[in-house]
Design an enzyme around this catalytic site. Sequence first.
Site, PDB file in Angstrom:
ATOM      1  N   GLU A   1     -53.179  -2.797 -41.603  1.00 44.09           N
ATOM      2  CA  GLU A   1     -51.643  -2.798 -41.454  1.00 44.09           C
ATOM      3  C   GLU A   1     -51.212  -3.804 -40.617  1.00 44.09           C
ATOM      4  OE1 GLU A   1     -50.219   0.835 -39.744  1.00 44.09           O
ATOM      5  OE2 GLU A   1     -48.377   0.011 -39.222  1.00 44.09           O
TER       6      GLU A   1
ATOM      7  N   LYS B   1     -61.766  18.017 -36.568  1.00 42.50           N
ATOM      8  CA  LYS B   1     -61.131  17.302 -37.523  1.00 42.50           C
ATOM      9  C   LYS B   1     -59.884  18.144 -38.183  1.00 42.50           C
ATOM     10  CE  LYS B   1     -65.580  15.120 -38.546  1.00 42.50           C
ATOM     11  NZ  LYS B   1     -66.591  14.721 -39.258  1.00 42.50           N
TER      12      LYS B   1
ATOM     13  N   HIS C   1     -41.697  -5.907 -39.410  1.00 38.68           N
ATOM     14  CA  HIS C   1     -42.282  -5.502 -40.370  1.00 38.68           C
ATOM     15  C   HIS C   1     -42.261  -6.137 -41.641  1.00 38.68           C
ATOM     16  CE1 HIS C   1     -45.075  -1.863 -39.752  1.00 38.68           C
ATOM     17  NE2 HIS C   1     -44.448  -2.005 -38.517  1.00 38.68           N
TER      18      HIS C   1
ATOM     19  N   ASP D   1     -66.294   8.523 -35.780  1.00 37.35           N
ATOM     20  CA  ASP D   1     -65.979   9.184 -37.087  1.00 37.35           C
ATOM     21  C   ASP D   1     -64.409   9.061 -37.216  1.00 37.35           C
ATOM     22  OD1 ASP D   1     -65.503  11.167 -38.925  1.00 37.35           O
ATOM     23  OD2 ASP D   1     -67.097  12.437 -38.082  1.00 37.35           O
TER      24      ASP D   1
END
Length: 573
Positions: free
Chosen positions: A252, A384, A558, A460
């Site tokens: 990104e 998660k 951006h 993770d």
Amino acid sequence: MDVHRRTVNAAGNSLFSDKSSKSKNQKHDLQSQQSLYLANAVFFGLFFSVAYFLLHRWREKIRTSTPLHVLTISEIVAVFSLIASIFYLMVFFGIGIIFHPFAASRTVHYDEEDESDIAKTSGLCLAGVSPTLPPLPPKISVEKVAPALVPAVILSSDDEEIVRAVVSGSIPSYTLESKLGDCKRAAAIRNLAVERVTGRSLEGLPMEGFDYDSILGQCCEMPIGFIQIPVGVAGPLLLDGKEYTVPMATTEGCLVASTNRGCKAIYVSGGASAVVLRDGMTRAPVVRFNSAKRASQLKFFLEDSQNFDSLSHIFNKSSRFARLQSIKATMAGKNLYIRFTCSTGDAMGMNMVSKGVQNVLDFLQSEFPDMDVIGISGNFCSDKKAAAVNWIEGRGKSVVCEAVIKEEVVKKVLKTSVESLVELNMLKNLTGSAMAGALGGFNAHASNIVSAIYLATGQDPAQNVESSHCMTMMEAVNDGKDLHISVTMPSIEVGTVGGGTQLASQSACLNLLGVKGASKESPGANSRQLATIVAGSVLAGELSLMSAIAAGQLVKSHMKYNRSSKDVTKLAS
Ligand code: ADP
């Protein structure tokens, strides 16, 4: 396409497409490309002029009542030219199999050039240019695919045979590593088999430059290569008097630059400080009884402080680093969810805590024989998934990080004002998130920074869900001149040993932060320090993005850093 040139020899030394041969061939390719364009132009011209001529003649014949089948020599030539040009154009725009030389030459173009170059120079959509990947059904026999996709593969006869066996299903793909005893060769063979079975190219997915032994039985099954994610650095992040250069793996645009700006603002304001409030990994099995009353008896047993020592003794046998901290049991009817929390040294700790829980369940089974263990994880852990239990109770490391940003820094570095930031934070991160019914999402983009650091340091990435729970707070201090900013992150789940942290690239990033591996002084110190770095980096990221929004710069920056000038529509296949 790699597959056209790839060689896998019996010794496992794969000879993949040679970069230097690519550059040698480029000149030749350019020439053949030019002659291809010329041929296209000639045949297009021929088609239209001959078609026009024949139509014109046809009209004349109708007008003069001449029979249509009576042809002059020029008309015969025109008909043949029309057929030839139609044949050529059909070959070029779709029926690649008829005309191999063209198919082959266009395959080389796709192989050797960057897609954007093709789009630029040919002016054609890639879907129309590349015949290398004709749409094929998902499962196709080797015989059907191999000639079209891999005409030039030079496999050793052994490897070629294994690839065919994997494609036909007579050798299960997952057994390659154990059968061959060579992880790299297994991955290369599987890569080829996957291309043939799917009829899809894996060009761009590298095979070379990765240690496939290092992931065996630990990180990834059935590898076919590895993906590349660029790693940028933000910093120095001045945190608790130490300077960190923070690695961030991301695709990104703006993210690293923005975090870097936040780091600068923190640095010139004297740095940030962090405190670890809790450090404990959790696992919560679900067990069932015949009655709620019986389930409650186990709940009271587990929560009785007199039983804690014996339970922790049993739990701690799982590892010299696992130390049971607490047990919290909650009931749903006659089902009991038992949330165990333990310290796990420098490991993130999921394996460790699960082993400890299993020990305790085995013990409880003898004390409560009517207990039915439904699952070692009953989702009250909660791993998660966005869950209030983590937001309130914490999971992994619970960290608060703060800094005071000076008024002139807010103005000069962040290009906004304290007042605007405080107002925006209240209306966006607090009120806006409350309006949205957020769970732990009282921040601008904590997960951006968390994910990027997690990827870089071998954490993770799926634990980004709860690790990104964060409340960002801003307040004007020092008579309203300066900005106090804090991030409260109750469930940062990180480790510096185990899992992906031991892989070469991830380990290098941990090394950059000075937290690689197990802490020699005190187990857990490295992983706690990493958690503070994550929080400090989130603080920097929040500061910068909030400032950009307050100053109305978000879209502008951006457009500058997060938009490619390439025409992506031409790259779509
Ligand atoms: P996790 O529990 O995070 O999934 P592992 O199952 O790989 O990670 O456990 C970590 C392993 O590393 C364990 O075998 C443990 O004994 C070992 N280890 C070595 N040093 C440490 C340390 N300082 N902290 C935690 N674990 C350590």
